[in-house]
Design an enzyme around this catalytic site. Structure first.
Site, PDB file in Angstrom:
ATOM      1  N   HIS A 164      -9.563   1.099   4.573  1.00 28.35           N
ATOM      2  CA  HIS A 164      -8.314   1.317   5.314  1.00 28.35           C
ATOM      3  C   HIS A 164      -8.585   2.271   6.475  1.00 28.35           C
ATOM      4  O   HIS A 164      -9.402   3.186   6.360  1.00 28.35           O
ATOM      5  CB  HIS A 164      -7.256   1.906   4.364  1.00 28.35           C
ATOM      6  CG  HIS A 164      -5.888   1.926   4.980  1.00 28.35           C
ATOM      7  ND1 HIS A 164      -5.492   2.912   5.850  1.00 28.35           N
ATOM      8  CD2 HIS A 164      -4.843   1.072   4.863  1.00 28.35           C
ATOM      9  CE1 HIS A 164      -4.256   2.659   6.246  1.00 28.35           C
ATOM     10  NE2 HIS A 164      -3.837   1.541   5.666  1.00 28.35           N
ATOM     11  N   LYS A 198       0.170   4.277  -0.398  1.00 24.69           N
ATOM     12  CA  LYS A 198      -0.480   5.501   0.109  1.00 24.69           C
ATOM     13  C   LYS A 198      -0.200   6.661  -0.864  1.00 24.69           C
ATOM     14  O   LYS A 198      -0.097   6.423  -2.062  1.00 24.69           O
ATOM     15  CB  LYS A 198      -0.020   5.807   1.529  1.00 24.69           C
ATOM     16  CG  LYS A 198      -0.151   4.588   2.451  1.00 24.69           C
ATOM     17  CD  LYS A 198      -0.003   4.919   3.887  1.00 24.69           C
ATOM     18  CE  LYS A 198       0.034   3.615   4.682  1.00 24.69           C
ATOM     19  NZ  LYS A 198      -0.112   3.809   6.108  1.00 24.69           N
ATOM     20  N   SER A 241       3.275  -2.002  10.450  1.00 23.35           N
ATOM     21  CA  SER A 241       4.732  -2.020  10.684  1.00 23.35           C
ATOM     22  C   SER A 241       5.354  -3.392  10.421  1.00 23.35           C
ATOM     23  O   SER A 241       6.285  -3.796  11.111  1.00 23.35           O
ATOM     24  CB  SER A 241       5.070  -1.527  12.092  1.00 23.35           C
ATOM     25  OG  SER A 241       4.634  -0.196  12.254  1.00 23.35           O
ATOM     26  N   GLU A 281      -5.523  -4.894  10.563  1.00 18.84           N
ATOM     27  CA  GLU A 281      -4.527  -3.843  10.760  1.00 18.84           C
ATOM     28  C   GLU A 281      -4.837  -3.084  12.051  1.00 18.84           C
ATOM     29  O   GLU A 281      -5.674  -2.169  12.052  1.00 18.84           O
ATOM     30  CB  GLU A 281      -4.556  -2.851   9.593  1.00 18.84           C
ATOM     31  CG  GLU A 281      -4.254  -3.475   8.256  1.00 18.84           C
ATOM     32  CD  GLU A 281      -3.645  -2.463   7.296  1.00 18.84           C
ATOM     33  OE1 GLU A 281      -2.553  -2.725   6.794  1.00 18.84           O
ATOM     34  OE2 GLU A 281      -4.254  -1.398   7.077  1.00 18.84           O
ATOM     35  N   ASN A 337       0.874  -1.179   0.000  1.00 17.14           N
ATOM     36  CA  ASN A 337       0.000   0.000   0.000  1.00 17.14           C
ATOM     37  C   ASN A 337       0.912   1.230   0.000  1.00 17.14           C
ATOM     38  O   ASN A 337       1.456   1.602   1.035  1.00 17.14           O
ATOM     39  CB  ASN A 337      -0.890  -0.024   1.257  1.00 17.14           C
ATOM     40  CG  ASN A 337      -1.692   1.257   1.403  1.00 17.14           C
ATOM     41  OD1 ASN A 337      -1.796   2.044   0.470  1.00 17.14           O
ATOM     42  ND2 ASN A 337      -2.261   1.461   2.586  1.00 17.14           N
ATOM     43  N   GLY A 352       2.267   2.443  10.652  1.00 16.70           N
ATOM     44  CA  GLY A 352       3.204   3.555  10.467  1.00 16.70           C
ATOM     45  C   GLY A 352       3.875   4.011  11.755  1.00 16.70           C
ATOM     46  O   GLY A 352       4.521   5.053  11.800  1.00 16.70           O
ATOM     47  N   GLU A 369      -7.053   4.727   7.558  1.00 14.62           N
ATOM     48  CA  GLU A 369      -6.882   6.161   7.237  1.00 14.62           C
ATOM     49  C   GLU A 369      -8.123   6.693   6.522  1.00 14.62           C
ATOM     50  O   GLU A 369      -8.509   7.838   6.727  1.00 14.62           O
ATOM     51  CB  GLU A 369      -5.603   6.354   6.399  1.00 14.62           C
ATOM     52  CG  GLU A 369      -4.363   6.167   7.269  1.00 14.62           C
ATOM     53  CD  GLU A 369      -3.118   5.699   6.540  1.00 14.62           C
ATOM     54  OE1 GLU A 369      -3.071   5.757   5.296  1.00 14.62           O
ATOM     55  OE2 GLU A 369      -2.181   5.245   7.237  1.00 14.62           O
TER      56      GLU A 369
END
Ligand code: PEP
Length: 256
Positions: A97, A13, A215, A169, A11, A175, A99
């Site tokens: 996701h 991003k 991560s 996730e 991904n 991140g 985000e």
């Protein structure tokens, strides 16, 4: 050993121009483009889908998008449809996701509409679920995951669900450099497999791939990928460089 083929998806991003995408994909293709025992997917931003798609043509690497709108066409300024992604030869799409949920207020119901639109257009959804740090500390991890999973898959038929990939996730691990322990990850993956079994039956649940994301790096991947219900990884930061992404693909090949 599981019969599910491991899947490593990158991904990217909001990173990489079209030209940078060509360079990165070319390096990945050179290293692992002929590999057949792991499924490999790269998910560049929309603006780099075409160049990435050209660079991976003739390889075993597949193209995915990071999002899409559920409608086919219309007055949705700034949005992209499943049909448009298919026209660029994308075969996967990341949906829900964290985000998108947190920064763009995407709800489970909206994500569910996207899952249906993706399946209707022969795109494999990578449906993301996961708890925040506050939810984990408050003891509601499994409840949050269950709600997101069941709402995201609402109305998906038994004949469709094996085309869906689930990505667990934990939001606190994305991140941040904080990876879930293998026990924490395997516990939630087994829980997800159990929900799939309850809702779709054992045979189908055994076919669905459940990726870990948060991560994942070459150093921690082998232990995570050795877990019974961890079928691969959705990789953010470590997918932006060919070397680390290829190492993760090789870790998945070694873990199968
Ligand atoms: C992600 O955003 O899907 C992700 C897993 O990111 P990272 O690997 O950087 O934690």
């Amino acid at each position: 050993m599981s019969s599910r083929k491991k899947l490593i998806a990158g991904n990217w991003k909001m990173n990489k121009t079209s030209a940078e995408a060509t360079a990165l994909v070319t390096d990945v293709v050179t290293a692992v483009g002929k590999l057949t025992d792991v499924d490999i997917v790269v998910c560049p931003p929309f603006t780099a889908l075409e160049s990435a798609g050209k660079a991976l043509a003739d390889s075993n690497i597949r193209l995915g998008a990071q999002n899409m709108h559920p409608e086919a066409t219309g007055a949705y300024t700034g949005e992209i449809s499943a049909g448009m992604l298919r026209a660029l030869f994308a075969t996967y799409v990341i949906l829900g996701h964290s985000e998108r949920r947190a920064l763009f207020a995407e709800t489970d119901a909206f994500i569910n509409q996207k899952v249906h639109a993706a399946l209707k257009n022969q795109l494999k959804p990578i449906l993301c679920v996961g708890e925040s740090l506050a939810e984990r500390e408050g003891g509601s991890t499994l409840k949050v995951v269950q709600t997101q999973l069941e709402a995201g898959l609402e109305g998906v038929g038994k004949d469709q669900v094996s085309s869906v990939v689930i990505a667990y996730e934990p939001v606190w691990a994305i991140g941040t450099g904080k990876v879930a322990t293998t026990d924490q990850a395997q516990e939630v993956h087994a829980f997800i497999r159990g929900l799939l079994t309850k809702n779709f039956g054992e045979a189908i649940a055994q076919k669905v791939r459940i990726l870990y994301g948060g991560s994942m790096k070459p150093a921690n991947a082998p232990d995570l990928l050795a877990q019974k219900d961890i079928d691969g990884g959705l990789i953010g930061g470590a997918s932006l460089e060919a070397r680390s992404f290829v190492e993760l693909v090789n870790a998945a090949a070694a873990a199968k």
